[in-house]
Design a protein around this motif. Structure first.
Motif, short mmCIF file in Angstrom:
data_model
loop_
_atom_site.label_atom_id
_atom_site.label_comp_id
_atom_site.label_asym_id
_atom_site.label_seq_id
_atom_site.Cartn_x
_atom_site.Cartn_y
_atom_site.Cartn_z
N TYR A 96 0.83 -1.19 0.00
CA TYR A 96 0.00 0.00 0.00
C TYR A 96 0.87 1.25 0.00
O TYR A 96 0.71 2.13 0.83
N SER A 97 1.81 1.31 -0.93
CA SER A 97 2.65 2.50 -0.95
C SER A 97 1.80 3.70 -1.41
O SER A 97 0.86 3.55 -2.18
N HIS A 98 2.13 4.83 -0.90
CA HIS A 98 1.38 6.02 -1.26
C HIS A 98 2.28 7.24 -1.16
O HIS A 98 3.38 7.20 -0.61
N TYR A 99 1.79 8.31 -1.69
CA TYR A 99 2.51 9.57 -1.67
C TYR A 99 1.50 10.64 -1.28
O TYR A 99 0.44 10.74 -1.89
N ASP A 100 1.79 11.38 -0.24
CA ASP A 100 0.89 12.44 0.21
C ASP A 100 1.36 13.78 -0.30
O ASP A 100 2.55 14.07 -0.31
N MET A 101 0.40 14.58 -0.72
CA MET A 101 0.69 15.95 -1.13
C MET A 101 -0.40 16.83 -0.54
O MET A 101 -1.58 16.55 -0.70
N ALA A 102 -0.01 17.86 0.18
CA ALA A 102 -0.99 18.78 0.76
C ALA A 102 -0.72 20.18 0.22
O ALA A 102 0.43 20.62 0.18
N LEU A 103 -1.77 20.82 -0.23
CA LEU A 103 -1.65 22.19 -0.71
C LEU A 103 -2.51 23.09 0.17
O LEU A 103 -3.66 22.77 0.45
N PRO A 104 -1.97 24.22 0.61
CA PRO A 104 -2.80 25.15 1.38
C PRO A 104 -3.95 25.68 0.53
O PRO A 104 -3.85 25.76 -0.70
N ILE A 105 -5.04 26.00 1.19
CA ILE A 105 -6.24 26.45 0.50
C ILE A 105 -5.99 27.61 -0.45
O ILE A 105 -6.49 27.66 -1.56
N GLY A 106 -5.15 28.55 -0.05
CA GLY A 106 -4.94 29.74 -0.86
C GLY A 106 -3.92 29.60 -1.97
O GLY A 106 -3.63 30.56 -2.68
N HIS A 107 -3.39 28.41 -2.19
CA HIS A 107 -2.38 28.20 -3.23
C HIS A 107 -2.98 27.79 -4.57
O HIS A 107 -2.38 27.03 -5.32
N TYR A 108 -4.12 28.33 -4.92
CA TYR A 108 -4.71 28.05 -6.22
C TYR A 108 -4.00 28.91 -7.27
O TYR A 108 -3.34 29.91 -6.95
N VAL A 109 -4.11 28.47 -8.52
CA VAL A 109 -3.40 29.17 -9.60
C VAL A 109 -4.35 29.94 -10.51
O VAL A 109 -3.91 30.79 -11.28
N ASP A 110 -5.63 29.63 -10.44
CA ASP A 110 -6.60 30.34 -11.26
C ASP A 110 -7.94 30.28 -10.53
O ASP A 110 -8.16 29.43 -9.68
N TYR A 111 -8.81 31.20 -10.87
CA TYR A 111 -10.13 31.24 -10.25
C TYR A 111 -11.10 31.97 -11.16
O TYR A 111 -10.71 32.73 -12.05
N ASN A 112 -12.35 31.71 -10.96
CA ASN A 112 -13.44 32.46 -11.58
C ASN A 112 -14.62 32.27 -10.64
O ASN A 112 -15.27 31.23 -10.65
N VAL A 113 -14.84 33.25 -9.77
CA VAL A 113 -15.87 33.13 -8.74
C VAL A 113 -16.87 34.26 -8.85
O VAL A 113 -16.56 35.33 -9.39
N SER A 114 -18.06 34.00 -8.35
CA SER A 114 -19.12 35.01 -8.33
C SER A 114 -19.61 35.17 -6.90
O SER A 114 -19.58 34.22 -6.12
N PRO A 115 -20.06 36.38 -6.55
CA PRO A 115 -20.60 36.58 -5.20
C PRO A 115 -21.81 35.68 -4.99
O PRO A 115 -22.49 35.32 -5.93
N VAL A 116 -22.04 35.29 -3.83
CA VAL A 116 -21.46 35.55 -2.52
C VAL A 116 -20.10 34.85 -2.49
O VAL A 116 -20.00 33.65 -2.76
N CYS A 117 -19.02 35.59 -2.14
CA CYS A 117 -17.70 35.00 -2.12
C CYS A 117 -16.82 35.73 -1.11
O CYS A 117 -17.14 36.83 -0.66
N GLY A 118 -15.69 35.08 -0.78
CA GLY A 118 -14.75 35.71 0.14
C GLY A 118 -13.67 34.74 0.58
O GLY A 118 -13.71 33.55 0.30
N LEU A 119 -12.67 35.33 1.27
CA LEU A 119 -11.54 34.57 1.82
C LEU A 119 -11.28 35.05 3.23
O LEU A 119 -11.54 36.21 3.55
N SER A 120 -10.68 34.15 4.01
CA SER A 120 -10.34 34.55 5.36
C SER A 120 -9.19 33.70 5.87
O SER A 120 -9.09 32.52 5.55
N THR A 121 -8.31 34.32 6.68
CA THR A 121 -7.32 33.56 7.43
C THR A 121 -8.03 33.10 8.70
O THR A 121 -9.23 33.33 8.87
N THR A 122 -7.33 32.51 9.63
CA THR A 122 -7.96 32.12 10.89
C THR A 122 -8.18 33.31 11.80
O THR A 122 -8.90 33.22 12.79
N LYS A 123 -7.59 34.47 11.43
CA LYS A 123 -7.69 35.66 12.30
C LYS A 123 -8.48 36.81 11.69
O LYS A 123 -9.07 37.61 12.41
N LYS A 124 -8.48 36.92 10.34
CA LYS A 124 -9.16 38.09 9.74
C LYS A 124 -9.61 37.78 8.32
O LYS A 124 -9.15 36.83 7.69
#
Length: 167
Positions: A96-124
């Protein structure tokens, strides 16, 4: 007795692949018996029982001795082993060999979003609510959550496997 799982152990494994021979082993585990006794316990002819015993002898599971009897010499069979261990070959790689890869939520390379939308850190909040342009704010890499009612965010995941490794 311990064996390696290989072509050398095929005869031994074949010898165990018979319900009659398993019964013979069970009987001989209780006491030594001659072919006549085994034949009576199994309700089989002496020639058939003798054939099964020979296969168990060839596999070195059963040993047969000749001893004096009432009418000459009789063959007594006894169990030669009380344990059988099978050593499987070592695995070359993990099953059961495997390889894990984790990407932070904000590390996207492209987007196309419509409201209602937004981003937040854990503090603001990052930027203002319902304004898609803040999805390119440099602080987006610290985002802990993002939301939108319609659209997409695209991530590119690097393939860090070596050339010799396959997916």
């Amino acid at each position: 007795m311990e064996i390696d799982l290989s072509n050398k152990s095929i005869n031994l494994l074949k010898a165990l692949a018979s319900p009659v021979r398993i019964q013979i082993i069970e009987f001989l585990s209780k006491r030594e018996m001659n072919i006549q006794e085994l034949s009576e316990h199994l309700n089989l002819s002496k020639s058939i029982v003798s054939s099964h015993v020979k296969k168990l002898e060839a596999a070195q599971i059963v040993e047969t001795r000749r001893i004096p009897g009432k009418n000459g010499v009789q063959k007594i069979s006894l169990l030669r082993v009380n344990y059988l261990g099978i050593n499987f070959p070592n695995r070359k790689q993990s099953a059961y060999s495997h390889y894990d890869m984790a990407l932070p939520i904000g590390h996207y390379v492209d987007y196309n979003v419509s409201p209602v939308c937004g981003l937040s850190t854990t503090k603001k909040y990052i930027g203002h609510f319902d304004d898609p342009k803040y999805f390119m704010d440099p602080e987006r890499v610290n985002a802990g959550i993002l939301w939108f009612s319609k659209g997409f965010v695209e991530y590119k995941v690097p393939n860090l496997l070596k050339r010799s490794e396959t997916i």
